[in-house]
Design a protein around this motif. Sequence first.
Motif, PDB file in Angstrom:
ATOM      1  N   ARG A  26     -88.783   4.803 -27.322  1.00 47.41           N
ATOM      2  CA  ARG A  26     -88.978   4.513 -28.629  1.00 47.41           C
ATOM      3  C   ARG A  26     -89.415   2.758 -28.527  1.00 47.41           C
ATOM      4  N   ILE A  29     -93.099   2.636 -27.097  1.00 45.51           N
ATOM      5  CA  ILE A  29     -94.031   3.087 -28.265  1.00 45.51           C
ATOM      6  C   ILE A  29     -94.348   1.944 -29.138  1.00 45.51           C
ATOM      7  N   ARG A  30     -93.133   1.750 -29.942  1.00 43.09           N
ATOM      8  CA  ARG A  30     -93.188   0.867 -31.137  1.00 43.09           C
ATOM      9  C   ARG A  30     -93.990  -0.381 -30.487  1.00 43.09           C
TER      10      ARG A  30
ATOM     11  N   GLU B   8     -95.495  -5.292 -41.203  1.00 40.60           N
ATOM     12  CA  GLU B   8     -94.244  -5.393 -41.113  1.00 40.60           C
ATOM     13  C   GLU B   8     -93.053  -5.361 -42.298  1.00 40.60           C
ATOM     14  N   ARG B  11     -92.887  -1.734 -43.158  1.00 39.86           N
ATOM     15  CA  ARG B  11     -91.664  -0.981 -42.574  1.00 39.86           C
ATOM     16  C   ARG B  11     -90.459  -1.373 -42.874  1.00 39.86           C
ATOM     17  N   GLU B  15     -87.466   1.236 -43.926  1.00 38.78           N
ATOM     18  CA  GLU B  15     -86.157   1.414 -43.607  1.00 38.78           C
ATOM     19  C   GLU B  15     -85.058   0.976 -44.563  1.00 38.78           C
ATOM     20  N   GLU B 190     -90.509   7.513 -34.575  1.00 35.86           N
ATOM     21  CA  GLU B 190     -91.386   6.204 -34.106  1.00 35.86           C
ATOM     22  C   GLU B 190     -92.822   6.581 -34.462  1.00 35.86           C
ATOM     23  N   TYR B 193     -93.532   6.648 -38.403  1.00 38.12           N
ATOM     24  CA  TYR B 193     -93.759   5.476 -38.657  1.00 38.12           C
ATOM     25  C   TYR B 193     -95.186   4.841 -38.511  1.00 38.12           C
ATOM     26  N   GLN B 194     -95.429   5.045 -37.216  1.00 39.05           N
ATOM     27  CA  GLN B 194     -97.093   4.532 -37.131  1.00 39.05           C
ATOM     28  C   GLN B 194     -98.139   5.132 -37.835  1.00 39.05           C
TER      29      GLN B 194
END
Lengths: 121, 246
Positions: A26, A29-30, B8, B11, B15, B190, B193-194
């Motif tokens: 993870r 990838i991030r 940022e 994101r 969260e 993940e 998220y992208q």
Amino acid sequence: MPIIRFKTSGRVVELPDGGDAVNLLRVSIRHECGIPWRCASGNCGTDRVRVVEGAENFDKPRRRERERLGDLLDAGFRLACQSYVDGDCTVEWDPDQVGLDVDSKAYERLRRIWLSKEDSA
Amino acid sequence: MTELLSREEFRTALEKAMEGRQAKDASFSRAWAEGKLQRHHFARWAENHYHYVGPFADYLALIYARTPDDCTDAKDFLLQNMYEEEIADVRHTDLLIRFAEACGSSAERVMDPRNMTPMTRGLQSWCYAVAYREHFAVATAALVVGLESQVPSIYRKQYPVLIDPDVYGFTEEEAEFFDLHITSDEVHGERGYQIVLDHANTPELQQRCLEVVRDGADMRFAYTKALYDTYVKPDLGEWVEEPAAA
Ligand code: FES
């Protein structure tokens, strides 16, 4: 502050202090660190990395990882998708590596699903 | 008027939208992690959980069909996620049924929709509705960021006690459903998220993503709490958090 070094791509990621252990794939990838991967479930072995430093900061391998890596585990390899890390470490890999699963049951089953008799003849 | 958030900031806001509403903190999850449940409680959990996660590829397929064909990264992500749920390895619902059988249930009971609570039916319906009606980035935010990305933190607490011989004593094979999702959903979450960060590219879409992530976390929390209230409360009474050891 735990630091993960991705030696092959030259990327370095700093993690906040006091956080939970993080999944290595993870993080890769991030932060676009480049570990190759395919299944994310311990099946294909495409994301194996050699732990250069900090093996003690990885959690214990669970069943899927033990079964997929076999002897490679003793040679210092881990699967990024199966690994949780909570301290400094450095990992490397072969950028051209492919999966270890050509002999697996899942691969064989997919071949049966996708290839007709004529195709595979 | 709300401004467009940077990557940022967005994101962090996503969260934060889940904080305090995480299903791992609901009574059923807490009782599970503390070793208080019995096998028949897990059987009822599996008979409900199947109806929430069983159609996951269906939800994703609805989103896939409505994603424009120039958003190749998003389409490929959805397709790969569907493939991994269903045929890349063991079908994920087969692993759930294997666990249910170890708890004394059966494939027939697990697949029978009459065995779910109204709240489970509500969660499943919400997933279908969001997938069918919302912009693909918003639907991905709801189902992948809001729901799927919570899974690793839930199961990392719940799996070790399942296979601990002094607690629940399941074998690694019986509990494979959980082990598999700890890691595969890290990556799905993940990548989710992208997709959301890349494609929710107006203030309105960003705000809508934040709303549905909150809604999704609320839905999953309520679903998990309803499991406790329906199946566990008659045995253990109201859930009372034990004070942390000093
Ligand atoms: S990506 Fe396939 S084993 Fe990790």
